[in-house]
Scaffold this motif. Structure first.
Motif, mmCIF file in Angstrom:
data_model
loop_
_atom_site.group_PDB
_atom_site.id
_atom_site.type_symbol
_atom_site.label_atom_id
_atom_site.label_comp_id
_atom_site.label_asym_id
_atom_site.label_seq_id
_atom_site.Cartn_x
_atom_site.Cartn_y
_atom_site.Cartn_z
ATOM 1 N N TYR A 592 31.395 83.508 30.156
ATOM 2 C CA TYR A 592 31.598 84.927 30.478
ATOM 3 C C TYR A 592 33.065 85.199 30.766
ATOM 4 N N PRO A 593 33.663 86.269 30.233
ATOM 5 C CA PRO A 593 33.057 87.392 29.505
ATOM 6 C C PRO A 593 33.140 87.255 27.979
ATOM 7 N N PHE A 594 33.431 86.021 27.485
ATOM 8 C CA PHE A 594 33.610 85.835 26.047
ATOM 9 C C PHE A 594 32.371 85.223 25.388
ATOM 10 N N ASP A 595 31.243 85.314 26.057
ATOM 11 C CA ASP A 595 30.016 84.707 25.531
ATOM 12 C C ASP A 595 29.257 85.636 24.589
ATOM 13 N N ARG A 596 29.700 86.878 24.450
ATOM 14 C CA ARG A 596 29.017 87.845 23.585
ATOM 15 C C ARG A 596 30.030 88.532 22.670
ATOM 16 N N PRO A 597 29.551 89.094 21.545
ATOM 17 C CA PRO A 597 30.462 89.783 20.627
ATOM 18 C C PRO A 597 31.225 90.907 21.318
ATOM 19 N N ILE A 598 32.436 91.141 20.849
ATOM 20 C CA ILE A 598 33.302 92.194 21.390
ATOM 21 C C ILE A 598 33.758 93.057 20.226
ATOM 22 N N ASP A 599 33.470 94.342 20.275
ATOM 23 C CA ASP A 599 33.775 95.212 19.139
ATOM 24 C C ASP A 599 34.970 96.116 19.393
ATOM 25 N N VAL A 600 35.783 95.773 20.389
ATOM 26 C CA VAL A 600 37.001 96.544 20.669
ATOM 27 C C VAL A 600 38.174 95.576 20.717
ATOM 28 N N ASP A 601 39.388 96.128 20.698
ATOM 29 C CA ASP A 601 40.546 95.244 20.825
ATOM 30 C C ASP A 601 40.827 94.967 22.296
ATOM 31 N N ILE A 602 41.809 94.139 22.561
ATOM 32 C CA ILE A 602 42.039 93.650 23.912
ATOM 33 C C ILE A 602 42.399 94.780 24.871
ATOM 34 N N GLU A 603 43.158 95.770 24.381
ATOM 35 C CA GLU A 603 43.571 96.860 25.268
ATOM 36 C C GLU A 603 42.363 97.657 25.755
ATOM 37 N N GLU A 604 41.410 97.894 24.876
ATOM 38 C CA GLU A 604 40.206 98.642 25.267
ATOM 39 C C GLU A 604 39.265 97.794 26.111
ATOM 40 N N PHE A 605 39.301 96.487 25.893
ATOM 41 C CA PHE A 605 38.387 95.589 26.601
ATOM 42 C C PHE A 605 38.774 95.432 28.070
ATOM 43 N N LEU A 606 40.062 95.424 28.351
ATOM 44 C CA LEU A 606 40.540 95.122 29.701
ATOM 45 C C LEU A 606 40.124 96.192 30.702
ATOM 46 N N THR A 607 39.703 95.730 31.875
ATOM 47 C CA THR A 607 39.464 96.583 33.040
ATOM 48 C C THR A 607 40.472 96.192 34.112
ATOM 49 N N PRO A 608 40.632 96.976 35.177
ATOM 50 C CA PRO A 608 41.686 96.662 36.161
ATOM 51 C C PRO A 608 41.579 95.260 36.774
ATOM 52 N N ASN A 609 40.392 94.684 36.816
ATOM 53 C CA ASN A 609 40.237 93.348 37.405
ATOM 54 C C ASN A 609 40.518 92.224 36.410
ATOM 55 N N MET A 610 41.165 92.569 35.279
ATOM 56 C CA MET A 610 41.579 91.582 34.282
ATOM 57 C C MET A 610 43.055 91.778 33.952
ATOM 58 N N THR A 611 43.640 90.712 33.394
ATOM 59 C CA THR A 611 44.973 90.838 32.815
ATOM 60 C C THR A 611 45.152 89.747 31.777
ATOM 61 N N VAL A 612 46.095 89.970 30.885
ATOM 62 C CA VAL A 612 46.461 88.987 29.869
ATOM 63 C C VAL A 612 47.966 88.820 29.895
ATOM 64 N N ALA A 613 48.410 87.568 29.859
ATOM 65 C CA ALA A 613 49.847 87.278 29.868
ATOM 66 C C ALA A 613 50.192 86.385 28.686
ATOM 67 N N ASP A 614 51.435 86.519 28.217
ATOM 68 C CA ASP A 614 51.934 85.670 27.133
ATOM 69 C C ASP A 614 52.400 84.334 27.696
ATOM 70 N N VAL A 615 51.926 83.267 27.100
ATOM 71 C CA VAL A 615 52.321 81.912 27.496
ATOM 72 C C VAL A 615 52.627 81.126 26.236
ATOM 73 N N LYS A 616 53.664 80.298 26.288
ATOM 74 C CA LYS A 616 53.985 79.417 25.168
ATOM 75 C C LYS A 616 53.747 77.958 25.567
ATOM 76 N N ILE A 617 53.292 77.186 24.573
ATOM 77 C CA ILE A 617 53.141 75.744 24.769
ATOM 78 C C ILE A 617 54.005 75.059 23.716
ATOM 79 N N LYS A 618 54.947 74.258 24.182
ATOM 80 C CA LYS A 618 55.922 73.614 23.296
ATOM 81 C C LYS A 618 55.710 72.108 23.308
ATOM 82 N N PHE A 619 55.525 71.556 22.126
ATOM 83 C CA PHE A 619 55.311 70.112 21.995
ATOM 84 C C PHE A 619 56.643 69.412 21.796
ATOM 85 N N ARG A 620 56.917 68.439 22.642
ATOM 86 C CA ARG A 620 58.142 67.631 22.531
ATOM 87 C C ARG A 620 57.730 66.256 22.025
ATOM 88 N N ASP A 621 58.057 65.967 20.776
ATOM 89 C CA ASP A 621 57.610 64.725 20.157
ATOM 90 C C ASP A 621 58.439 63.567 20.724
#
Length: 621
Positions: A592-621
């Motif tokens: 939850y809350p990704f256990d069921r289909p979602i027919d809107v984009d992220i902006e419409e899906f979000l409610t005030p008790n949620m947020t999304v942040a940009d994160v990068k993962i960099k692999f150092r060989d």
């Protein structure tokens, strides 16, 4: 007898199981007269119905021993008589669940049977060095099992990870398919749903790794007649001396002595029909509704299939026999007396690319059921008065986490008799990441204290072509990072969470050497079940792969299935493994809350008790 003394006796049970004589000593205790059918040297499979029936008989006998000494007496007799792998499975299930073994730990499966985790070439190399240098500790490098001519070779770091494969084995110990609550006296709450969710998360993680390596997401297995990719595990079973079978390119599934393709297809169609009708038929011919609360659990029990399946004769055993058929693809009728492939065993099956494709096929069946459920509305998702202002990842560089390859060693001498008292180990490389913390800023605008559940997921932002993933695609790639309880005071709240506290990962795994010195006083330990901490996040890429970090707060008073989190044993990896002998702690559907289909984009899906942040993962060989 002290816990430390008991622990030593447990360790002695599993010592040098790869060297047991083929001649068996019949048991003197009449309780063991019904076991011992599977011959020594045969690769035991908990997916094979006959093997599993005998293992179940044995673990019930061991579990029912009147006290610890009685248990040890039965276990020693069984060790000298039954199949090596079957004994390990049954004894581990009994030890994990017996009350008088509550503070005792089973040795890591990778030290009991290291031949399941490192290549045959590596073990032969180590054995030679032990003979040539008998007075020294030996460390050899793990040999590679392929090269770049194989398009799947880039993912060997994930598929052959020791901790990932050990997790899968231990999960099936914590949740045996044949667990009968009426006999064992303890319920396995939401076991079918956990089967679905743990494997769904494995598939999500695998696709995240594929995208990290610049590969396409996997193509699900979809046709019982399709030609499969080739695979060679480079493993040799020391209990038989036979190689785990390779799968030549282009082979397809065939009927085996135990199950036919027609049966597999029929079971799948019956399950899909039940989903479309909204109910299954139990073994008394009655309709059982696949409702929102129990539907996933009911389907999980049917698909695995477990003892809790409501109609095993009609719906069959799609998952388990699928493993067996794929493992036997090169010798389906047994005419060449070969070992099966790695798909036959929970501690080796994750090495094979077909494992993930087959489990995506299984997950697609669950998703057809999920498609029948109502989509979450804003009211379903809202936690009124709670606002997640921001989330940040604190590492050396904010919102950038670095991954890298790290060396570890696997000791061979506990599992393999190499004729030396010195240490002999294999050094292997595995993915790891720098330490980091999550900083979450929350406003509690309700004017009173609130109890909240924090849910954290990580998902790739773009697909293999660089296109922004739609949320309904992305939701099946979101991997759960953590889920935990916090108390919110009125006004502003700052939540800091260390990645090492994640409720997904196992906090620590003791080696045999450490267990020999363990006092047994620290019992905050989840039966070895849990995702390895070093694999919490995907590899990322050299440029810095972009991910969405999703955080949601929900009402803990409505979420919690427990009055309080039990203290002590088996409360480590709650999300994937639940709590031993207790209800699954979260009432919400797993994922939850990704256990069921979602027919809107992220902006419409979000409610005030949620947020999304940009994160990068960099692999150092």
């Amino acid at each position: 007898m002290t816990v430390k003394e008991q622990q030593k006796r447990i360790l002695d049970l599993f010592h040098h199981l790869t060297s047991l004589p083929k001649e068996r000593t019949p048991p003197t205790d009449d309780r063991l007269k019904g076991v011992g059918h599977l011959e020594r040297g045969v690769l035991f499979s908990c997916f094979h119905e006959t093997h599993l029936e005998e293992a179940t008989d044995l673990y019930k006998i061991l579990y029912g021993a009147k006290d610890f000494d009685d248990f040890m007496g039965l276990a020693k007799q069984a060790r000298d008589f039954v199949n090596e792998g079957l004994f390990t499975y049954a004894a581990t299930v009994a030890i994990t669940h017996r009350e008088d073994c509550r503070k005792l730990k089973v040795p890591p499966i990778q030290e009991i049977f290291p031949d399941r985790f490192v290549s045959a070439e590596s073990i032969v190399h180590a054995a030679k060095e032990a003979i040539n240098q008998p007075d020294q500790d030996i460390v050899v490098e793990r040999e590679e099992t392929g090269n770049i001519l194989d398009p799947e070779h880039s993912l060997t770091y994930f598929r052959e990870d020791v901790g990932v494969n050990a997790h899968h084995w231990h999960w099936h110990i914590a949740y045996p398919a044949t667990w009968d609550a009426s006999v064992m006296g303890r319920e396995k709450d939401r076991k079918g749903e956990l089967f679905y969710y743990m494997h769904q998360q494995m598939c999500a993680r695998y696709d995240c790794e594929r995208l990290s390596c610049g590969m396409q997401r996997m193509t699900p297995f979809h046709n019982f007649h399709e030609e499969l990719e080739g695979y060679s595990p480079h493993l040799t079973s020391l209990i038989s001396g036979l190689h785990y079978a390779s799968r030549p390119e282009g082979f397809s599934l065939e009927d085996t002595e135990d199950v036919s393709l027609v049966e597999m297809i029929r079971w799948r169609e019956r399950i899909l029909t039940a989903i479309h009708l909204g109910h299954i038929i139990d073994d008394e011919g009655k309709d059982v509704k696949l409702d929102d609360e129990h539907g996933t659990d009911i389907l999980g029990a049917i698909i695995e299939a477990s003892h809790d399946s409501k109609n095993p004769f009609y719906y069959g055993s799609l998952h388990n026999w699928g493993h067996v058929m794929m493992a036997a693809i090169q010798d389906p009728d047994g005419r060449f007396k070969e070992n099966p492939g790695v798909m036959s065993d929970t501690s080796t099956s994750l090495r094979d690319p077909i494992f993930y494709r087959y489990h995506r096929f299984v997950d697609n069946i669950f998703q057809q059921y999920k498609d029948t459920l109502h989509h979450y509305t804003k009211d379903d998702l809202l936690f009124s008065g709670i606002e997640v202002v921001s989330v940040a990842v604190n590492a050396k560089v904010q919102d950038l986490v670095t991954t890298f390859m790290k060396d570890s060693e696997l000791e061979l001498t506990y599992g393999i008799n190499l004729g030396t008292t010195h240490s002999v180990s294999v050094r292997y490389h595995h993915l790891d990441h720098e330490p980091f913390t999550f900083n979450i800023s929350v406003n509690n605008n309700t004017g009173e204290a609130k109890e909240a559940t924090v849910r954290m997921f990580l998902g790739p932002k773009f697909d293999e072509l660089g296109n922004r993933l739609h949320l309904d695609e992305q939701r099946r790639l979101y991997i759960e990072l953590d889920k935990f309880h916090v108390s919110l005071t009125p006004g502003k709240n700052s939540i800091v969470r260390d990645h090492r506290d994640s409720n997904v990962t196992i906090s620590k795994l003791r080696t045999v050497a450490q267990l020999r010195e363990d006092s047994g006083e620290d019992d905050h330990y989840y039966c070895s079940c849990g995702w390895p901490e070093h694999m919490l996040i995907p590899r990322g890429n050299h440029r810095g792969m972009e991910f969405d970090l999703f955080v949601m707060l929900t009402d803990y008073t409505a979420d919690s299935a427990l009055d309080s989190t039990p203290e002590g044993v088996c409360v480590d990896s709650l999300s994937y493994c639940g709590i031993k002998d207790h209800k699954y702690p979260d009432k919400k559907p797993m994922g939850y809350p990704f256990d069921r289909p979602i027919d809107v984009d992220i902006e419409e899906f979000l409610t005030p008790n949620m947020t999304v942040a940009d994160v990068k993962i960099k692999f150092r060989d």
